[in-house]
Scaffold this motif. Structure first.
Motif, PDB file in Angstrom:
ATOM      1  N   ARG A   1       0.838  -1.201   0.000  1.00 45.87           N
ATOM      2  CA  ARG A   1       0.000   0.000   0.000  1.00 45.87           C
ATOM      3  C   ARG A   1       0.873   1.251   0.000  1.00 45.87           C
ATOM      4  O   ARG A   1       0.633   2.189  -0.761  1.00 45.87           O
ATOM      5  CB  ARG A   1      -0.942  -0.006   1.210  1.00 45.87           C
ATOM      6  N   ASP A   2       1.926   1.268   0.822  1.00 42.25           N
ATOM      7  CA  ASP A   2       2.830   2.413   0.866  1.00 42.25           C
ATOM      8  C   ASP A   2       3.526   2.616  -0.480  1.00 42.25           C
ATOM      9  O   ASP A   2       3.675   3.745  -0.951  1.00 42.25           O
ATOM     10  CB  ASP A   2       3.882   2.243   1.968  1.00 42.25           C
ATOM     11  N   GLU A   3       3.959   1.526  -1.105  1.00 38.95           N
ATOM     12  CA  GLU A   3       4.611   1.626  -2.416  1.00 38.95           C
ATOM     13  C   GLU A   3       3.646   2.183  -3.462  1.00 38.95           C
ATOM     14  O   GLU A   3       4.036   3.000  -4.295  1.00 38.95           O
ATOM     15  CB  GLU A   3       5.131   0.262  -2.867  1.00 38.95           C
ATOM     16  N   MET A   4       2.397   1.748  -3.407  1.00 42.39           N
ATOM     17  CA  MET A   4       1.403   2.224  -4.368  1.00 42.39           C
ATOM     18  C   MET A   4       1.132   3.713  -4.159  1.00 42.39           C
ATOM     19  O   MET A   4       0.965   4.468  -5.114  1.00 42.39           O
ATOM     20  CB  MET A   4       0.122   1.409  -4.275  1.00 42.39           C
ATOM     21  N   GLU A   5       1.096   4.155  -2.902  1.00 40.67           N
ATOM     22  CA  GLU A   5       0.878   5.570  -2.608  1.00 40.67           C
ATOM     23  C   GLU A   5       2.033   6.416  -3.133  1.00 40.67           C
ATOM     24  O   GLU A   5       1.836   7.484  -3.693  1.00 40.67           O
ATOM     25  CB  GLU A   5       0.695   5.787  -1.113  1.00 40.67           C
ATOM     26  N   VAL A   6       3.251   5.931  -2.959  1.00 41.35           N
ATOM     27  CA  VAL A   6       4.418   6.645  -3.460  1.00 41.35           C
ATOM     28  C   VAL A   6       4.352   6.753  -4.972  1.00 41.35           C
ATOM     29  O   VAL A   6       4.604   7.815  -5.545  1.00 41.35           O
ATOM     30  CB  VAL A   6       5.728   5.953  -2.997  1.00 41.35           C
ATOM     31  N   ARG A   7       3.994   5.674  -5.642  1.00 40.90           N
ATOM     32  CA  ARG A   7       3.883   5.697  -7.102  1.00 40.90           C
ATOM     33  C   ARG A   7       2.787   6.632  -7.554  1.00 40.90           C
ATOM     34  O   ARG A   7       2.933   7.340  -8.539  1.00 40.90           O
ATOM     35  CB  ARG A   7       3.638   4.286  -7.631  1.00 40.90           C
ATOM     36  N   ALA A   8       1.674   6.631  -6.823  1.00 40.92           N
ATOM     37  CA  ALA A   8       0.557   7.511  -7.184  1.00 40.92           C
ATOM     38  C   ALA A   8       0.955   8.974  -7.034  1.00 40.92           C
ATOM     39  O   ALA A   8       0.479   9.832  -7.788  1.00 40.92           O
ATOM     40  CB  ALA A   8      -0.664   7.205  -6.310  1.00 40.92           C
ATOM     41  N   ASP A   9       1.840   9.273  -6.095  1.00 41.91           N
ATOM     42  CA  ASP A   9       2.319  10.635  -5.904  1.00 41.91           C
ATOM     43  C   ASP A   9       3.368  11.027  -6.949  1.00 41.91           C
ATOM     44  O   ASP A   9       3.839  12.150  -6.955  1.00 41.91           O
ATOM     45  CB  ASP A   9       2.924  10.808  -4.502  1.00 41.91           C
ATOM     46  N   GLY A  10       3.756  10.066  -7.788  1.00 41.25           N
ATOM     47  CA  GLY A  10       4.710  10.350  -8.845  1.00 41.25           C
ATOM     48  C   GLY A  10       6.152  10.439  -8.375  1.00 41.25           C
ATOM     49  O   GLY A  10       6.998  10.965  -9.068  1.00 41.25           O
ATOM     50  N   GLN A  11       6.442   9.881  -7.232  1.00 47.00           N
ATOM     51  CA  GLN A  11       7.799   9.961  -6.696  1.00 47.00           C
ATOM     52  C   GLN A  11       8.693   8.829  -7.194  1.00 47.00           C
ATOM     53  O   GLN A  11       9.875   8.857  -6.965  1.00 47.00           O
ATOM     54  CB  GLN A  11       7.771   9.956  -5.165  1.00 47.00           C
ATOM     55  N   VAL A  12       8.123   7.820  -7.804  1.00 44.23           N
ATOM     56  CA  VAL A  12       8.933   6.694  -8.280  1.00 44.23           C
ATOM     57  C   VAL A  12       8.816   6.577  -9.759  1.00 44.23           C
ATOM     58  O   VAL A  12       7.865   6.835 -10.385  1.00 44.23           O
ATOM     59  CB  VAL A  12       8.517   5.377  -7.589  1.00 44.23           C
TER      60      VAL A  12
END
Length: 182
Positions: free
Chosen positions: A171-182
Motif C-alpha cells: 500500500r505504501d509503495e502504491m501511494e508513493v507511485r501515485a504521488d509520482g515519486q517513483v
C-alpha cells in the motif's frame, strides 16, 4: 523397516521433494553449482538421519525443509569464515552442460521469488521464512511450522502478521507511485 524398504521409502521422498528443495536454494543463490551442492548436501544429511525420521511427528516435506534451512545456515557460516572455497574444491564434481543449463533455468524461474524475498526483508526472520515456506514453497502451514520448529498456532499468527505487514508495504509503495515519486 528393513534396509531395502528404508531405501525405497527414502527414494520416494527424494523424488517427490528434490524439485522443491532445489527451488528453495535457487531463490537464495544465483550460482548453479552452489544450488546443486546445497541440494545434494541436504539430501546427504537427510539420508544420514532418515532412521530417526518419524512420520507421526510431521511430513517428510517439512522435515526436509528443516534440513535445508540448517544446510543453508551452515553454508552461510562457512562462507563468512572463508572456508567455502576449500570445501567446494575438495571432492565436488563439476556439473555437466545439461545439468548446468537446467539449474540456470531453475534459478531464472525463481527470480520472482528472490524479488519477493527482498521485499520480505522488512519482516522479522521467522515471519519471512514462514511466508516463503507457505507461499513460495507450497507447504501447508503445519509443515512450515514443523520446518521452522514452532507450534502450529504460532505459525498461523506469524503468517497473519507477516501478510498484514506486507499489505502495508505494498500500500505504501502504491501511494508513493501515485504521488509520482517513483
Amino acid at each position: 523397516m528393513r534396509d531395502h524398504e528404508a531405501l525405497a521409502a527414502f527414494e520416494r521422498i527424494y523424488r517427490v521433494n528434490v524439485g522443491a528443495i532445489t527451488r528453495y536454494f535457487a531463490r537464495r543463490c544465483v550460482e548453479p553449482q552452489l544450488v546443486a551442492d546445497l541440494t545434494a548436501d541436504t539430501f546427504v544429511r537427510a539420508i544420514t538421519s532418515f532412521p530417526t525420521f518419524d512420520p507421526s511427528r510431521g511430513t517428510a516435506t517439512g522435515w526436509l525443509y528443516g534440513i535445508a534451512r540448517k544446510t543453508f545456515s551452515a553454508h552461510c557460516e562457512q562462507s563468512a569464515r572463508g572456508t567455502e572455497l576449500v570445501r567446494r574444491v575438495g571432492g565436488r564434481r563439476e556439473l555437466g552442460r545439461d545439468e548446468l543449463a537446467e539449474l540456470e533455468e531453475r534459478i531464472d524461474a525463481e527470480r520472482p521469488g528472490r524479488l519477493l524475498l527482498e521485499r520480505l526483508e522488512t519482516l522479522p526472520e521467522i515471519e519471512r521464512e514462514a511466508v516463503e515456506l507457505v507461499h513460495l514453497g507450497g507447504l501447508a502451514p503445519k509443515e512450515a511450522a514443523e520446518a521452522l520448529g514452532v507450534p502450529r498456532g504460532a505459525m498461523r499468527s506469524r503468517l497473519y502478521r507477516a501478510m498484514a505487514r506486507m499489505r502495508e508495504v505494498v500500500r505504501d509503495e502504491m501511494e508513493v507511485r501515485a504521488d509520482g515519486q517513483v
